[in-house]
Design a protein around this motif. Structure first.
Motif, mmCIF file in Angstrom:
data_model
loop_
_atom_site.group_PDB
_atom_site.id
_atom_site.type_symbol
_atom_site.label_atom_id
_atom_site.label_comp_id
_atom_site.label_asym_id
_atom_site.label_seq_id
_atom_site.Cartn_x
_atom_site.Cartn_y
_atom_site.Cartn_z
ATOM 1 N N MET A 1 0.820 -1.187 0.000
ATOM 2 C CA MET A 1 0.000 0.000 0.000
ATOM 3 C C MET A 1 0.872 1.262 0.000
ATOM 4 N N LEU A 2 1.927 1.274 0.769
ATOM 5 C CA LEU A 2 2.797 2.444 0.802
ATOM 6 C C LEU A 2 3.464 2.650 -0.552
ATOM 7 N N THR A 3 3.877 1.563 -1.202
ATOM 8 C CA THR A 3 4.499 1.678 -2.516
ATOM 9 C C THR A 3 3.546 2.337 -3.501
ATOM 10 N N ALA A 4 2.275 1.969 -3.443
ATOM 11 C CA ALA A 4 1.277 2.566 -4.330
ATOM 12 C C ALA A 4 1.130 4.057 -4.051
ATOM 13 N N ARG A 5 1.141 4.441 -2.797
ATOM 14 C CA ARG A 5 1.051 5.873 -2.439
ATOM 15 C C ARG A 5 2.242 6.643 -2.988
ATOM 16 N N ILE A 6 3.408 6.070 -2.881
ATOM 17 C CA ILE A 6 4.615 6.724 -3.376
ATOM 18 C C ILE A 6 4.534 6.890 -4.889
ATOM 19 N N GLU A 7 4.090 5.857 -5.580
ATOM 20 C CA GLU A 7 3.963 5.944 -7.032
ATOM 21 C C GLU A 7 2.951 7.005 -7.447
ATOM 22 N N VAL A 8 1.830 7.092 -6.745
ATOM 23 C CA VAL A 8 0.817 8.107 -7.049
ATOM 24 C C VAL A 8 1.395 9.504 -6.850
ATOM 25 N N ALA A 9 2.110 9.697 -5.763
ATOM 26 C CA ALA A 9 2.706 11.002 -5.488
ATOM 27 C C ALA A 9 3.772 11.354 -6.517
ATOM 28 N N ASN A 10 4.617 10.393 -6.875
ATOM 29 C CA ASN A 10 5.652 10.653 -7.876
ATOM 30 C C ASN A 10 5.030 11.008 -9.221
ATOM 31 N N GLU A 11 3.976 10.319 -9.603
ATOM 32 C CA GLU A 11 3.291 10.620 -10.859
ATOM 33 C C GLU A 11 2.685 12.024 -10.829
ATOM 34 N N ALA A 12 2.097 12.402 -9.705
ATOM 35 C CA ALA A 12 1.517 13.742 -9.581
ATOM 36 C C ALA A 12 2.595 14.815 -9.744
ATOM 37 N N LEU A 13 3.760 14.576 -9.173
ATOM 38 C CA LEU A 13 4.862 15.527 -9.329
ATOM 39 C C LEU A 13 5.303 15.622 -10.785
ATOM 40 N N ARG A 14 5.400 14.475 -11.453
ATOM 41 C CA ARG A 14 5.796 14.490 -12.867
ATOM 42 C C ARG A 14 4.766 15.237 -13.716
ATOM 43 N N GLU A 15 3.485 15.051 -13.416
ATOM 44 C CA GLU A 15 2.422 15.700 -14.179
ATOM 45 C C GLU A 15 2.441 17.221 -14.019
ATOM 46 N N THR A 16 2.916 17.710 -12.905
ATOM 47 C CA THR A 16 2.977 19.158 -12.699
ATOM 48 C C THR A 16 4.152 19.788 -13.432
ATOM 49 N N GLY A 17 5.043 18.947 -13.923
ATOM 50 C CA GLY A 17 6.213 19.463 -14.628
ATOM 51 C C GLY A 17 7.380 19.765 -13.712
ATOM 52 N N LEU A 18 7.246 19.444 -12.433
ATOM 53 C CA LEU A 18 8.347 19.668 -11.501
ATOM 54 C C LEU A 18 9.482 18.696 -11.794
ATOM 55 N N ASP A 19 10.683 19.171 -11.673
ATOM 56 C CA ASP A 19 11.858 18.333 -11.854
ATOM 57 C C ASP A 19 12.258 17.816 -10.480
ATOM 58 N N ALA A 20 11.530 16.835 -10.001
ATOM 59 C CA ALA A 20 11.739 16.335 -8.639
ATOM 60 C C ALA A 20 12.497 15.012 -8.660
ATOM 61 N N VAL A 21 13.278 14.800 -7.630
ATOM 62 C CA VAL A 21 13.978 13.538 -7.448
ATOM 63 C C VAL A 21 13.308 12.824 -6.277
#
Length: 54
Positions: free
Chosen positions: A1-21
């Protein structure tokens, strides 16, 4: 479940165009959940749905 949350958050960051690590999270479920909970309180309310969706 935590892995899924992390993936959702990472995808949201990518969609905003942020250059996040993505950060590394402890493999212990309890420590990882504590890290996420601690970080969550610093996020704007707009991110709340990311945590409720998974």
């Amino acid at each position: 479940m935590l892995t899924a949350r992390i993936e959702v958050a990472n995808e949201a960051l990518r969609e905003t165009g942020l250059d996040a690590v993505p950060c590394l999270i402890d493999v212990s479920p309890d420590r990882a959940e504590a890290t996420v909970a601690k970080g969550r309180k610093h996020l704007p309310a707009a991110f709340d749905s990311l945590f409720d969706a998974v």
